[in-house]
Design an enzyme around this catalytic site. Structure first.
Site, short mmCIF file in Angstrom:
data_model
loop_
_atom_site.label_atom_id
_atom_site.label_comp_id
_atom_site.label_asym_id
_atom_site.label_seq_id
_atom_site.Cartn_x
_atom_site.Cartn_y
_atom_site.Cartn_z
N SER A 34 -7.25 -10.28 17.69
CA SER A 34 -7.20 -11.74 17.67
C SER A 34 -5.95 -12.26 18.35
O SER A 34 -5.88 -13.43 18.72
CB SER A 34 -7.25 -12.26 16.23
OG SER A 34 -8.37 -11.73 15.57
N TYR A 82 -10.52 -0.64 4.97
CA TYR A 82 -10.19 -1.97 5.49
C TYR A 82 -8.71 -2.10 5.77
O TYR A 82 -8.31 -2.88 6.64
CB TYR A 82 -10.70 -3.06 4.55
CG TYR A 82 -12.22 -3.11 4.59
CD1 TYR A 82 -12.85 -3.84 5.58
CD2 TYR A 82 -12.99 -2.39 3.72
CE1 TYR A 82 -14.22 -3.84 5.68
CE2 TYR A 82 -14.36 -2.38 3.80
CZ TYR A 82 -14.98 -3.10 4.79
OH TYR A 82 -16.34 -3.08 4.90
N TRP A 86 -10.96 15.24 2.75
CA TRP A 86 -9.86 14.31 2.44
C TRP A 86 -10.18 13.54 1.17
O TRP A 86 -9.28 13.01 0.52
CB TRP A 86 -9.61 13.35 3.60
CG TRP A 86 -10.52 12.17 3.68
CD1 TRP A 86 -11.79 12.17 4.17
CD2 TRP A 86 -10.25 10.82 3.27
NE1 TRP A 86 -12.33 10.91 4.08
CE2 TRP A 86 -11.40 10.05 3.54
CE3 TRP A 86 -9.14 10.18 2.70
CZ2 TRP A 86 -11.49 8.69 3.25
CZ3 TRP A 86 -9.24 8.82 2.42
CH2 TRP A 86 -10.40 8.09 2.70
N SER A 119 5.65 5.09 -0.45
CA SER A 119 6.10 4.57 0.84
C SER A 119 5.26 3.36 1.26
O SER A 119 5.79 2.32 1.66
CB SER A 119 6.02 5.68 1.87
OG SER A 119 5.97 5.17 3.17
N SER A 120 3.93 3.48 1.11
CA SER A 120 3.04 2.38 1.48
C SER A 120 3.30 1.15 0.63
O SER A 120 3.30 0.02 1.12
CB SER A 120 1.58 2.76 1.29
OG SER A 120 1.18 3.62 2.29
N HIS A 123 -21.20 2.48 -2.57
CA HIS A 123 -22.13 2.80 -1.47
C HIS A 123 -21.75 4.12 -0.81
O HIS A 123 -22.49 4.62 0.03
CB HIS A 123 -22.24 1.66 -0.45
CG HIS A 123 -21.00 1.38 0.34
ND1 HIS A 123 -20.60 0.12 0.68
CD2 HIS A 123 -20.07 2.21 0.87
CE1 HIS A 123 -19.48 0.18 1.38
NE2 HIS A 123 -19.13 1.43 1.50
N HIS A 124 -20.60 4.67 -1.17
CA HIS A 124 -20.25 6.03 -0.73
C HIS A 124 -20.90 7.07 -1.64
O HIS A 124 -20.74 8.25 -1.43
CB HIS A 124 -18.74 6.24 -0.76
CG HIS A 124 -17.99 5.33 0.16
ND1 HIS A 124 -17.67 5.67 1.45
CD2 HIS A 124 -17.54 4.07 0.00
CE1 HIS A 124 -17.02 4.67 2.03
NE2 HIS A 124 -16.93 3.68 1.17
N LYS A 130 -16.55 -12.63 12.72
CA LYS A 130 -15.40 -12.22 13.53
C LYS A 130 -15.82 -11.86 14.95
O LYS A 130 -15.20 -12.28 15.93
CB LYS A 130 -14.69 -11.04 12.88
CG LYS A 130 -13.87 -11.46 11.68
CD LYS A 130 -13.03 -10.33 11.18
CE LYS A 130 -11.83 -10.84 10.42
NZ LYS A 130 -10.79 -11.41 11.25
N GLU A 153 -9.29 1.06 1.33
CA GLU A 153 -8.45 1.82 2.27
C GLU A 153 -9.01 1.75 3.69
O GLU A 153 -8.24 1.60 4.65
CB GLU A 153 -8.33 3.28 1.81
CG GLU A 153 -7.73 4.25 2.82
CD GLU A 153 -6.25 4.01 3.11
OE1 GLU A 153 -5.59 3.35 2.28
OE2 GLU A 153 -5.78 4.44 4.17
N ARG A 206 -22.60 17.10 7.79
CA ARG A 206 -21.22 17.10 8.23
C ARG A 206 -20.47 18.26 7.57
O ARG A 206 -20.99 18.90 6.67
CB ARG A 206 -20.56 15.77 7.88
CG ARG A 206 -20.41 15.55 6.40
CD ARG A 206 -20.03 14.12 6.06
NE ARG A 206 -18.61 13.89 6.30
CZ ARG A 206 -17.90 12.96 5.64
NH1 ARG A 206 -18.46 12.20 4.73
NH2 ARG A 206 -16.64 12.80 5.90
N ASP A 230 14.91 -10.50 10.35
CA ASP A 230 14.63 -9.09 10.04
C ASP A 230 13.57 -9.07 8.92
O ASP A 230 13.08 -10.12 8.52
CB ASP A 230 15.90 -8.37 9.58
CG ASP A 230 15.81 -6.85 9.80
OD1 ASP A 230 14.77 -6.27 9.42
OD2 ASP A 230 16.75 -6.26 10.36
N HIS A 264 -12.60 2.64 -0.45
CA HIS A 264 -13.24 1.64 0.40
C HIS A 264 -12.27 0.57 0.88
O HIS A 264 -12.21 0.31 2.08
CB HIS A 264 -14.51 1.04 -0.20
CG HIS A 264 -15.28 0.38 0.89
ND1 HIS A 264 -15.99 1.09 1.83
CD2 HIS A 264 -15.32 -0.90 1.30
CE1 HIS A 264 -16.44 0.27 2.76
NE2 HIS A 264 -16.06 -0.95 2.46
N HIS A 267 -7.17 17.09 9.20
CA HIS A 267 -7.36 16.15 10.31
C HIS A 267 -7.48 14.72 9.77
O HIS A 267 -6.82 13.80 10.25
CB HIS A 267 -8.61 16.52 11.11
CG HIS A 267 -9.14 15.44 12.00
ND1 HIS A 267 -8.51 15.06 13.16
CD2 HIS A 267 -10.22 14.64 11.90
CE1 HIS A 267 -9.19 14.08 13.74
NE2 HIS A 267 -10.23 13.79 12.98
N THR A 324 -18.07 -10.02 8.90
CA THR A 324 -17.76 -9.18 10.06
C THR A 324 -18.43 -9.75 11.32
O THR A 324 -17.82 -9.81 12.39
CB THR A 324 -18.23 -7.73 9.82
OG1 THR A 324 -17.83 -7.35 8.50
CG2 THR A 324 -17.59 -6.78 10.80
#
Lengths: 535, 384
Positions: free
Chosen positions: A269, A258, A143, A170-171, A303-304, A332, A256, A451, A107, A254, A78, A329
């Site tokens: 925006s 963002y 994941w 690809s990315s 922090h993870h 924003k 990622e 979890r 283009d 991390h 998932h 943040t």
């Protein structure tokens, strides 16, 4: 012979190839944008189906439907499908469609590579999804794929790793394309500090991707060699360290997250000023805040990992650095609020989704701030509290803004207005059910539910039931979106969209100055003047 | 019928927003029973109220604007788009709030990190899917797994209602017992994959990493039973390896220590005794249910492609020494049971699977033989 060549060129200039082949060989940014968006939508439903399997098993205590191992496969797949298959390709789809139109380019800079990066993504996902049918089942170690657990995966492991390599390539190709387009193909008047924020956020996101995808590829390659070639990167018995993987992974992971949220900010925006009929408040500070968040995302990864046994100094450093993210943040959020302030607001579906995004993302930000406090994270970590946190920052944020962007730009793409009444219905169903789905998970986590468990103690029953009910309402209301999009593309009994689509939108962006539907080729000569309201 | 009722209860709870069908659900973090857990709780509440206050201000402003600054109300858009003073103010205010939050968090972090002057040490090892506890000062050593009743109820199609099982999924066969008002140091490691040891009432959790040792400490103030779970995904039975800590008055704890030592002696002599095949099979059935059935299934059929079947397995019906060797050392996802099971349990489960679950080899093995092999294995590992 020469006549034939001329005819071929003629054909090439004026329109797409006919039939299915158009979609396979296309190098047109609009076609590739559409491919990405359709792919993302399909994956959104594949990942959503997995989420519903999870929520069905969790509806009440006891194991009713699936084996624990399959449950773990579902949580793992998932996440992978939603992150790499739905949200990221969704934003790349928008980037392909909109960046050339927003900066006045004909283009993308590298159209053939654009095609290749899309089809590599498809290949990657065919591999990943195929693992569901392999001996030993799909990857089931989350994941994040922490070793040593992930090394217990059956035949699926090398396939999953190779699929990550394909997605990564690809990315990276997509990012190179976006960066070279933005740097080289802007209309002459479009200086960097006049670019729409969606373009800015994607520029920064693309740099993040180029920096992190190789790191991720390296980490999973080390898993591959640990499993098949007797290396011991992550095995203490051979002088390695399982925690090393987590450092490498989160150095990717991390930034990622963002990658998933910065384009979201960009879309918000773009949309909010149009419907507030005001220029965006604090354009420059928005650009700087985005850059600041991107920079900070590289220095907060552990922090993870507050529980892995870091030294005190490490815990404190990562706590302080993480707390700092709250400042840009907050800036924003304040800017969006100030953009609405004293505007003349109307509430079409894209605006409704954007307002819900600002509110619900802020709630996700609050829980993020709470978790930055390392000693308190010792309680929150790996519970449903964090599940609630990151779903608040992804579903009513990234997914909502993908929907908002869809409603916002669909009239420009198709030349038809979507059904506003159905759009609003879709919004209200989604906004209410997403809270029924995720808000109770805060309570579950605080009350002590870890979890990634397939079954739980009976005191967690009520909130799990409510959460599952919300999940089903949310999941099925997304079918409405498919219907609305289908109806808009088909165009029968739809209002025709004007070139501007939204009132005074042409003051806000170049994309609203061209015809609706957007012609197959736009800005073959760069526009001389650019709108002034967005910066 | 019951499900319908529960659904209605959940829906009514959803509509009313308050009240509950289940009495003992909670909404908030627990305060816990240690000084640290209380500090953590206080910090959680401070952070929560700060967030609520900020939320009220920000959302209040936004909704005021949404209500009054609408085109349909005839509001004309003003065209301002920056204000340096305001922007500086709203950058500084969050910064100050963060500093205010960081100070108590730093203090608590330093406090939690200080494991010095502990009065006793317990070493905790995570296994797939059980916990091993060693009291380093007392020579007490045992494994702790999900209790049998929960284990039966949690199988698919068990037909047992989880609400009828006391402390469903939060109960173990052998709880950890600790004295109150004593600073206890915990050492954490793992035998196979990463787990995390978490008892919410103690105020923290910690990862157990194979090959490394982590530390934490606690000092419980109130006697009682505190329950928790593994918090790091560790494979299929991650949700089924709970933790139970019983905090006792010091005198009661001393009694418990003596009991444990007596039990260890009894186990020693049981291992020396000659067991009949029937005794071993009878005991082995329970050992199988608790240790083997979650992968190899209760009927020994295994799971195609993942976990091999026991029934008719060439290893099980083949040479007994080869089978014992494999069980001792483990293989792939199969843990090394040699370190996990007592000689009696090991011998009885070996005998059981050779003579049950559709197999009928007819032989048996004595606990004393197993004990000898276990000590040889331990010696080899020490050498390594």
């Amino acid at each position: 012979m020469s006549a034939e060549t001329a005819e071929h060129d003629d054909h090439h200039d004026h329109g797409p190839a006919k039939g299915l082949l158009r979609w396979i060989i296309t190098t047109n940014h609009k076609d590739i944008g559409t491919l990405y968006l359709v792919f993302a939508l399909v994956m959104f439903f594949v990942g959503g189906l997995m989420a519903l399997i999870i929520r069905t098993e969790l509806f009440e205590p006891g194991m009713q439907f699936i084996e624990p191992q399959f449950f773990n496969s579902m949580t793992t797949m998932h996440a992978l499908v939603m992150i790499f298959g739905a949200v990221m390709p969704g934003f790349v789809g928008f980037a392909n469609w909109m960046i050339p139109m927003m900066i006045g380019a004909p283009d993308m800079a590298l159209p053939r590579m654009n095609n290749m990066s899309f089809w590599m993504l498809v290949a990657g996902f065919v591999l990943l999804i195929s693992t569901l049918f392999m001996e030993g089942g799909a990857p089931a170690a989350g994941w994040t794929m922490y070793p040593p657990l992930v090394l217990q995966t059956g035949n699926a492991l090398p396939f999953a790793i190779f699929s990550i390599h394909l997605m990564g390539i690809s990315s990276i190709m997509g990012s190179i394309n976006i960066i070279s387009t933005i740097f080289n193909m802007r209309a002459p008047a479009m200086t960097l500090m006049k670019m729409p924020l969606f373009v800015w956020t994607w520029l920064i996101t693309a740099f993040l991707l180029i920096a992190i995808m190789p790191v991720f590829a390296g980490a999973v390659t080390m898993l591959l060699t640990d499993r098949f070639f007797d290396t011991s990167f992550f095995d203490a018995a051979g002088g390695g360290d399982p925690v090393l993987y987590q450092h490498i992974f989160w150095f990717f992971g991390h930034p990622e997250v963002y990658v998933l949220i910065l384009p979201t900010f960009g879309i918000a925006s773009t949309i909010i000023p149009v419907f507030a009929r005001k220029p965006l408040f604090g354009y420059a500070s928005m650009v700087y805040a985005t850059a600041a968040i991107a920079f900070l995302s590289f220095i907060v990864w552990a922090h993870h990992m507050f529980l892995v046994g870091m030294p005190l100094a490490g815990e404190l450093y990562f706590m302080y650095a993480t707390m700092v993210i709250a400042v840009p943040t907050a800036v924003k959020i304040f800017n969006w609020t100030a953009t609405m302030w004293k505007g003349a607001m109307t509430f079409e579906t894209p605006m409704l989704f954007s307002i819900a995004f600002v509110v619900l993302f802020t709630i996700g930000g609050f829980t993020g701030l709470m978790m930055s406090l390392a000693p308190v994270d010792f309680q929150y970590h790996d519970t449903y509290f964090i599940v609630a946190h990151f779903h608040y920052t992804l579903v009513p944020a990234a997914i909502f803004m993908l929907m908002a962007g869809g409603y916002f730009w669909l009239p420009k793409w198709t030349g038809n207005m979507y059904d506003e009444r159905l759009g609003k219905l879709h919004f209200w169903l989604s906004a209410i059910s997403v809270n029924i789905l995720f808000f109770p998970q805060h309570f579950l986590g605080l009350a002590g539910m870890p979890r990634r468990i397939p079954d739980y103690a009976v005191q967690f029953t009520d909130w799990n039931m409510i959460s599952s009910i919300g999940a089903f309402i949310y999941g099925f209301s997304q079918l409405l979106f498919v219907y609305i999009v289908y109806k808009t593309i088909k165009g029968t009994d739809c209002e025709k969209a004007t070139d501007e689509v939204w009132e005074d939108a042409s003051k806000h962006g170049l994309e609203w100055t061209i015809a609706s539907p957007a012609p197959y080729h736009t800005f073959l000569t760069p526009p001389e003047k650019i709108p002034t309201e967005h910066y | 019928m019951k499900k319908t009722k529960q659904l209605i209860a959940a829906l009514s709870l959803l509509l009313s927003g308050i009240g509950s069908a289940q009495a003992d659900y909670t909404l908030n973090l627990m305060k816990g029973v240690t000084r640290i857990s209380n500090e953590v709780y206080d910090m959680h509440m401070i952070a929560l109220w700060i967030c609520v206050a900020v939320g009220v201000v920000v959302f209040g402003t936004m909704f005021y604007s949404i209500y009054y600054h609408r085109k349909s109300m005839g509001h004309e858009a003003e065209q301002f788009h920056e204000n340096t003073t305001v922007e500086i103010i709203w950058t500084i205010i969050p910064t100050i709030i963060l500093v205010v939050m960081a100070i108590p968090a730093t203090k608590a972090m330093i406090d939690m990190d200080d494991t010095s002057e502990a009065e006793m040490t317990i070493k905790v090892t995570g296994w797939q899917w059980k916990w091993e506890y060693e009291y380093l000062d007392e020579d007490i050593h045992f494994f702790s797994s999900l209790d049998e009743e929960s284990n039966r109820a949690r199988q698919i199609g068990s037909g047992i209602d989880p609400t009828s099982v006391p402390h469903y999924l939060l109960n173990v066969d052998n709880p950890v017992v600790i004295p109150v008002h004593t600073k206890i140091r915990f050492l954490f490691t793992a035998a196979d994959v990463i787990h995390a040891w978490w008892v919410p009432d103690l105020g923290w959790k910690k990862d157990t990493v194979p090959g490394f040792i982590n530390e934490s400490w606690t000092e419980v103030d109130v006697p009682g039973t505190y329950r928790g779970q593994c918090a790091e995904l560790c494979g299929q039975d991650h949700g089924f390896m709970p933790i139970v800590v019983i905090a006792m008055e010091k005198a009661d704890y001393a009694v418990w220590v003596e009991e444990q030592k007596a039990l260890a002696l009894a186990e020693q002599s049981a291992a020396q005794k000659e067991w009949s095949k029937e005794e071993l099979i009878a005991k082995g059935e329970t050992v199988y249910a608790n240790n083997c059935a979650s992968c190899h299934m209760a009927d020994g059929a295994g799971m195609a492609g993942v976990f091999p079947a026991i029934s008719g397995s060439p290893i099980v019906i083949g040479d007994i020494d080869a089978q014992v060797d494999l069980m001792m050392k483990g293989q792939g996802m199969m843990p090394a049971f040699g370190q996990m099971l007592s000689p009696v349990d090991f011998a009885s489960v070996t005998t059981f699977i050779r003579n049950g679950l559709g197999n009928a080899v007819g032989d048996s093995i004595q606990p004393s033989v197993i004990q000898k092999q276990q000590s040889t294995l331990a010696a080899v590992e020490d050498d390594e």
